[in-house]
Design a protein around this motif. Sequence first.
Motif, PDB file in Angstrom:
ATOM      1  N   VAL A 156      13.108  -9.848 -14.344  1.00 63.92           N
ATOM      2  CA  VAL A 156      12.622  -9.148 -16.176  1.00 63.92           C
ATOM      3  C   VAL A 156      13.296  -8.238 -15.813  1.00 63.92           C
ATOM      4  O   VAL A 156      13.408  -7.046 -16.364  1.00 63.92           O
ATOM      5  CB  VAL A 156      11.384  -8.832 -16.265  1.00 63.92           C
ATOM      6  CG1 VAL A 156      11.076  -8.448 -17.112  1.00 63.92           C
ATOM      7  CG2 VAL A 156      10.970 -10.792 -16.677  1.00 63.92           C
TER       8      VAL A 156
ATOM      9  N   MET B 138      10.066 -12.692 -19.962  1.00 62.32           N
ATOM     10  CA  MET B 138       9.210 -12.461 -19.380  1.00 62.32           C
ATOM     11  C   MET B 138       8.064 -13.649 -19.601  1.00 62.32           C
ATOM     12  O   MET B 138       6.815 -14.333 -18.243  1.00 62.32           O
ATOM     13  CB  MET B 138       8.424 -10.858 -20.157  1.00 62.32           C
ATOM     14  CG  MET B 138       7.675 -10.366 -18.761  1.00 62.32           C
ATOM     15  SD  MET B 138       6.930  -8.631 -19.474  1.00 62.32           S
ATOM     16  CE  MET B 138       8.541  -8.176 -20.367  1.00 62.32           C
TER      17      MET B 138
ATOM     18  N   ALA C 170       9.180 -16.031 -17.180  1.00 61.35           N
ATOM     19  CA  ALA C 170       9.800 -15.886 -15.790  1.00 61.35           C
ATOM     20  C   ALA C 170       9.470 -16.952 -14.477  1.00 61.35           C
ATOM     21  O   ALA C 170       9.238 -17.355 -13.548  1.00 61.35           O
ATOM     22  CB  ALA C 170       9.404 -14.503 -15.552  1.00 61.35           C
TER      23      ALA C 170
ATOM     24  N   VAL D  87      14.391  -9.946 -23.359  1.00 67.11           N
ATOM     25  CA  VAL D  87      13.677  -9.731 -22.441  1.00 67.11           C
ATOM     26  C   VAL D  87      11.659  -9.554 -22.227  1.00 67.11           C
ATOM     27  O   VAL D  87      11.608 -10.667 -21.453  1.00 67.11           O
ATOM     28  CB  VAL D  87      13.265  -8.232 -21.953  1.00 67.11           C
ATOM     29  CG1 VAL D  87      12.088  -7.835 -21.210  1.00 67.11           C
ATOM     30  CG2 VAL D  87      15.108  -7.070 -22.726  1.00 67.11           C
TER      31      VAL D  87
END
Length: 458
Positions: free
Chosen positions: A52, A89, A92, A85
């Motif tokens: 990230v 996130m 992840a 992103v």
Amino acid sequence: MEKTDKTVSQQIAEFAVGLKYEALPEKVVNEVKRYLYDSLGCAYGGYHTKDVKIMRDIYRDMGGTAQATVIGYGDRLPAVNVTLVNSLMMRALDFNDIYWKQDPSHPSDIIPAALAVGELVGSSMKDVITAVVLAYEFEQRLCEFAVPGVRERKWHHATLTQFVSPIVAGKLLGLDVDQMVYAIGINGCHNHTIGCPTAGQLTMMKNTVDPMAVQSGVFAALMAKKGYTGTRAVIEGKEGFMQVFGPDWDLDKLVGGLGKNFKILECSMKAFPTEALTHTHLSTLLKVVRGHDIKYDQIEEVIVTTIARACDILFDPHKYRPTSRETADHSLPYCLAAAMVDHQVTTQSFSDDKLRDPRIWEVIDKIKGEASEEFEKMFPAKQPSRVRVKTKDGRQFEEYLEYPKGDPREPMTMEDLEAKFNGLSAALLKPERQKKMKEMVFACEKMDCRSFMQATVV
């Protein structure tokens, strides 16, 4: 399913464009909020991960128009980039939701498309909720469309997401039916993802390929909004998805009975931050070792009976010596070894320190897998697991379960969800802020998307 001259994409687009928040049952709206709460917790948990941070740094260096907000960090960047992103996130830690029929998928990977575009255009959260319902509806339907699934054909489930993310983004951009068809066609032409990100030695791409398909769906919807055209029959047309990927498709699973029920009610949450097929086995093993207070150094052998297709994935030789978090959380031997040592599996089970824990390597080779054709016939309606534990003093213990915690048949309670959210966000949010976040999410239909996203900044 009734015969029609409409393309598959057109049937999907007509339903998506026509769906209204007011048509959603209360239990469906509440389920969206549950998955939104769960996904934000996963994002806070993924906040500090290396992958990230790398992705965020790349897009911060690029800069661009401030259109949408990066969860937690508060960066304001172009919506297309923020989508990637935020999706990464949430993904992840491999702790977000799971749906597995013919194919596996994580529909919540697509939630950031709704949030980023909703923020871009100033949507209400009611509109975002409606778009999230579409994300789950078509991602889960696509999981049942191929028989056997695309994963069995050596392709990754991001190949399914490519058709769904433009629907979600397009709904909030206000695309008409033709534009929505084009958006599906644009994205469906170029995001077929091979299976290797989740096979053998895993890398950061394991968690990234699906967010990439989500990101490009936002871009495709923006293209269609501007007048770009795409293949109208990308799914069933000449050299389209169905022809390229081979025979055996169930179109009724994809477009039959739209609006009668909502698929989000059939999705599952994760009680462990691990690959979905590990969950029933972990629940079963923990029932044995906790129930009989068996310490890791007392164990002689663990035999796990699983569905035939899982043995190849879960007991791959690479999985016995994982060197990264991405491989470890997809390694049933590693996950079971961690459960044997700690009597629990958490996000810390995959830290660098835990990967060096000598106790893990002391017991991991004691774990054996065996395939069951009987279990195979039960899947995916059930996810059976039998675990037999033999101790060094000659005792034997056995447990059998058919589905894990988080399955709709044994759903996560609000207490479970709150404990998961608080555990994942503890490094970033104080208890009072955690409480306010929960209250906000479960009353979010009263908010606009921009205010909602600003409230996610730590």
